[in-house]
Design a protein around this motif. Structure first.
Motif, PDB file in Angstrom:
ATOM      1  N   UNK A  72       0.731  -1.285  -0.139  1.00  0.00           N
ATOM      2  CA  UNK A  72       0.089  -0.098   0.118  1.00  0.00           C
ATOM      3  C   UNK A  72       0.726   1.308  -0.028  1.00  0.00           C
ATOM      4  N   UNK A  73       1.903   1.290   1.042  1.00  0.00           N
ATOM      5  CA  UNK A  73       2.769   2.519   0.768  1.00  0.00           C
ATOM      6  C   UNK A  73       3.136   2.864  -0.533  1.00  0.00           C
ATOM      7  N   UNK A  74       3.879   2.034  -1.146  1.00  0.00           N
ATOM      8  CA  UNK A  74       4.477   2.130  -2.650  1.00  0.00           C
ATOM      9  C   UNK A  74       3.307   2.577  -3.375  1.00  0.00           C
ATOM     10  N   UNK A  75       2.078   2.093  -3.361  1.00  0.00           N
ATOM     11  CA  UNK A  75       1.104   2.081  -4.224  1.00  0.00           C
ATOM     12  C   UNK A  75       0.739   3.567  -4.204  1.00  0.00           C
ATOM     13  N   UNK A  76       0.395   4.113  -2.850  1.00  0.00           N
ATOM     14  CA  UNK A  76      -0.008   5.453  -2.502  1.00  0.00           C
ATOM     15  C   UNK A  76       0.908   6.802  -2.978  1.00  0.00           C
ATOM     16  N   UNK A  77       2.247   6.134  -2.874  1.00  0.00           N
ATOM     17  CA  UNK A  77       3.282   7.117  -3.123  1.00  0.00           C
ATOM     18  C   UNK A  77       3.132   7.277  -4.689  1.00  0.00           C
ATOM     19  N   UNK A  78       3.083   6.394  -5.361  1.00  0.00           N
ATOM     20  CA  UNK A  78       2.995   6.266  -6.727  1.00  0.00           C
ATOM     21  C   UNK A  78       1.889   7.241  -7.349  1.00  0.00           C
TER      22      UNK A  78
ATOM     23  N   UNK B 260      -2.238  11.630  -9.259  1.00  0.00           N
ATOM     24  CA  UNK B 260      -3.653  10.815  -9.682  1.00  0.00           C
ATOM     25  C   UNK B 260      -4.086   9.799  -8.783  1.00  0.00           C
ATOM     26  N   UNK B 261      -4.806  10.406  -7.487  1.00  0.00           N
ATOM     27  CA  UNK B 261      -5.176   9.511  -6.663  1.00  0.00           C
ATOM     28  C   UNK B 261      -6.351   8.758  -7.067  1.00  0.00           C
TER      29      UNK B 261
ATOM     30  N   UNK C 152       4.436   8.858   8.016  1.00  0.00           N
ATOM     31  CA  UNK C 152       5.670   9.591   7.732  1.00  0.00           C
ATOM     32  C   UNK C 152       5.780  10.061   6.438  1.00  0.00           C
ATOM     33  N   UNK C 153       5.094   9.329   5.703  1.00  0.00           N
ATOM     34  CA  UNK C 153       5.485   9.769   4.138  1.00  0.00           C
ATOM     35  C   UNK C 153       4.350  10.842   3.609  1.00  0.00           C
ATOM     36  N   UNK C 154       3.373  11.215   4.725  1.00  0.00           N
ATOM     37  CA  UNK C 154       2.400  12.114   4.414  1.00  0.00           C
ATOM     38  C   UNK C 154       1.477  11.820   3.299  1.00  0.00           C
TER      39      UNK C 154
ATOM     40  N   UNK D 251      -6.688   8.387   1.887  1.00  0.00           N
ATOM     41  CA  UNK D 251      -5.505   8.876   0.988  1.00  0.00           C
ATOM     42  C   UNK D 251      -5.220  10.468   0.735  1.00  0.00           C
ATOM     43  N   UNK D 252      -4.218  10.875   1.159  1.00  0.00           N
ATOM     44  CA  UNK D 252      -4.334  12.377   0.740  1.00  0.00           C
ATOM     45  C   UNK D 252      -4.433  12.658  -0.839  1.00  0.00           C
TER      46      UNK D 252
END
Lengths: 363, 280
Positions: A37-43, A49-50, A67-69, A262-263
């Motif tokens: 999930x973190x990698x996917x949200x970051x991408x 394009x959330x 941590x990654x906002x 997600x932001x």
């Protein structure tokens, strides 16, 4: 969300359609593993394009998202959490006084045991470490193979188990070499010769098969196993209880999932309505009835076998949110392999990992 | 010089049509490989850390042992089957049957093999019921038995591929050679040693290189069969990246795997020669 096929079936059949009808919307679901999930949200966030509006994430994997906002601050919606939701379950979603995640599904491991096997050898389900060791020794002596299952497969299952053992021994898992940690590893080293070799492959999903097929007589797992053992294997001789205590106390890690937005999500309002719906009595009752998930609410009447879950939750502990969880996970697993499986000296090995952990904390 | 230029100009349309493939390979293969190698040198001395780490050393040894034993047994079995079914009328049916495992996804093979090798699996049930063993054998708990289980599982799936390549080679050997050998009263082992193996060398090279590369990269089988108790290089790299958020050590482990494959190919080609050398 990361669910099994049977769990998705219930969600897609019984939970989502009434919400879609009431809110005139369409919900697309996706299977995303907690680690991905973190990698996917970051991408998605970098690409601006959330495509996700809501996610359920394992409560062991939250710190990275904060941590990654990558998640919305939900503090102003805290008042919307139903008053029937257990207060101690809200804390896991709070980081530095900001609420990022909403409770929706707690989880706690309970102990499963084979009543017939215990009766055959005139044993009672172990209530403490000494009784656990004694039972493991008797099974090994009588049947020549270990019948107590540990989670020795590595990764999350092993670390969760170690965390519980260390806290039960009065230790702080992150210290690695305090007296509680030392007691835990000494005990596990003593226990290891008498446990089932299947422990090396025992994950949360495979453990149910081992006890249902009677290759082991005692194991610890999440309550979803009740459904599998009863419905798939039709076993009537497997009972459950909250678990055994260590030298200091009984402690069980509270796992499960929390909900986050997600932001950059385009449908925050609808996501909040869906969160409320998932926390409602109607939906939580279905989770308990259909999926054997423990409930976040206090006003749900639970089936008889859920007494063990309720008791385990009474001794529930949350793991600390630390940004260095991945390093902690690695060192715990390595310490387990070296000390428990390979039989290396307890104190020296733990001192080595304590130093490694200190360096990570300083970083 | 001018002739060469004219020829190149004449052939330029071929390069034009090759361009999409070359671009695809460059973007999706070459660039990631180079990026991965560069990443392996970032964020500290990852190689020193890797080689000092007991899990990595175990992964390295396991990978090399699996490759050696799997290649050896797969080659012997594939050659035996290829020799058995070459020429005769039984070929098509047996070939079709033998090829079935190739079509089964590796993860499904691993799940099925777990039913065989589990402590309460099929093999242990048979062995204990026959009284061969008193207590179930722990096939998947790590060590030599797990190596054996992984090799057997891998063999079951991919021996047909090697068999196909060798069979194609055997079919290309001129019949006259066998007829002449038969007239001279040459036995099977002599035929194998002096006719079949030498003429099969390019095909053996090809089969071993293709399978060797594949076996070095083995991932799902050991992971699904034995979990983390039997690590291999690719699963080590996977866990470094996915569980421990460490792309640099994952890249370093992948680079070691890449170098290992290159070394194996180089040694083999040095020892045996390029496939074309025999056929031209």
């Amino acid at each position: 969300m990361s669910l099994s096929d049977s769990e998705w079936g219930v969600l897609r059949r019984e939970i989502i359609p009434p919400f879609e009808k009431a809110n005139n919307c369409k919900i697309e679901t996706m299977q995303i593993e907690a680690g991905d999930l973190p990698q996917m949200l970051e991408a998605m966030s970098s690409a601006k394009r959330m495509e996700l509006d809501l996610f359920a994430q394992d409560n062991m994997n939250l710190a990275q998202l904060v941590d990654r906002g990558l998640v919305e601050d939900l503090s102003r919606y805290k008042k919307d959490i139903p008053k029937e939701v257990q207060k101690n379950l809200i804390g896991v979603g709070i980081f530095e006084n900001i609420l990022y995640f909403m409770p929706y599904r707690p989880n706690v491991q309970i102990v499963y045991y084979n009543k017939d096997a215990f009766e055959k050898y005139n044993l009672k389900p172990p209530k403490n470490w000494d009784e656990l060791l004694a039972a493991a020794k008797i099974f090994k002596e009588k049947e020549k193979v270990g019948r107590v299952l540990l989670k020795a497969c590595g990764s999350g299952p092993t670390v969760t188990q170690l965390y519980e053992f260390i806290v039960s021994a009065g230790g702080d898992p992150f210290s690695f070499n305090d007296p509680g940690c030392i007691k835990t590893f000494e005990f596990l080293q003593k226990l290891w010769p008498y446990v089932s070799r299947d422990s090396l492959k025992a994950k949360w999903n495979t453990s149910n098969d081992y006890i249902a097929r009677e290759s082991v007589y005692l194991m610890q797992n999440w309550p979803f196993g009740i459904n599998i053992i009863n419905k798939k294997y039709k076993k009537k001789n497997i009972a459950t209880y909250s678990g055994f205590a260590g030298p200091a106390r009984e402690a069980h890690v509270i796992g499960g999932e929390v909900l986050g937005i997600p932001r950059g999500s385009k449908n925050i309002k609808l996501a909040l309505v869906f969160i409320k719906y998932l926390q409602s009595k109607e939906v939580q009752e279905k989770f308990v009835r259909e999926l054997s998930w423990p409930s976040i609410r206090t006003d749900i009447i639970v089936p008889l076998h859920f007494e063990s879950v309720k008791n385990a939750l009474k001794h529930g502990i949350f793991r600390k949110h630390v940004s260095y969880w991945a390093d902690f996970d690695r060192y715990m697993n390595e310490a387990f392999v070296r000390i428990v499986i390979k039989g290396e000296p307890v104190k020296e090995t733990l001192n080595f990992y304590a130093k490694q952990m200190d360096q990570v904390k300083k970083r | 010089m001018q002739n060469k230029w004219i020829k190149l100009k004449k052939d330029s349309w071929k390069f034009f049509f090759l361009l999409p493939l070359l671009l695809y390979l460059a973007i999706f293969t070459l660039v990631p490989v180079i990026r991965s190698i560069l990443m392996s040198f970032e964020g500290g001395n990852n190689y020193a850390w890797l080689f000092s780490h007991f899990r990595f050393r175990e992964s390295l040894v396991n990978t090399i042992l699996i490759t050696i034993f799997a290649l050896l047994f797969e080659f012997l079995f594939a050659l035996a089957i290829a020799l058995f079914i070459s020429g005769g009328g039984r070929r098509r049916i047996i070939q079709a049957l033998i090829l079935i495992p190739l079509g089964i996804p590796t993860i499904v093979v691993a799940s099925n093999m777990r039913y065989l090798f589990d402590t309460n699996g099929f093999i242990n049930t048979i062995l204990t019921r026959l009284g061969v063993v008193g207590i179930p054998i722990d096939w998947l708990g790590g060590g030599a038995l797990t190596l054996f289980s992984v090799v057997i599982s891998d063999m079951w799936k991919v021996t047909p591929l090697m068999m196909l390549i060798l069979l194609a080679g055997i079919e290309r050997i001129p019949k006259e050679l066998f007829e002449a050998a038969a007239i001279d009263g040459v036995g099977f082992w002599q035929r194998l040693r002096y006719i079949i193996l030498p003429l099969l060398k390019p095909f053996i090279t090809m089969a071993l290189i293709i399978r060797g590369i594949d076996t070095f990269r083995i991932f799902e089988l050991p992971l699904a069969l034995a979990g983390e108790s039997f690590p291999v290089l690719s699963s080590f790299a996977f866990f470094e990246y996915r569980n421990y958020n460490n792309p640099h050590t994952a890249a370093a482990a992948s680079t070691v795997l890449f170098v290992l494959i290159l070394i194996a190919i180089f040694i083999y080609l040095k020892l045996v020669g390029l496939p074309n050398e025999e056929t031209t």
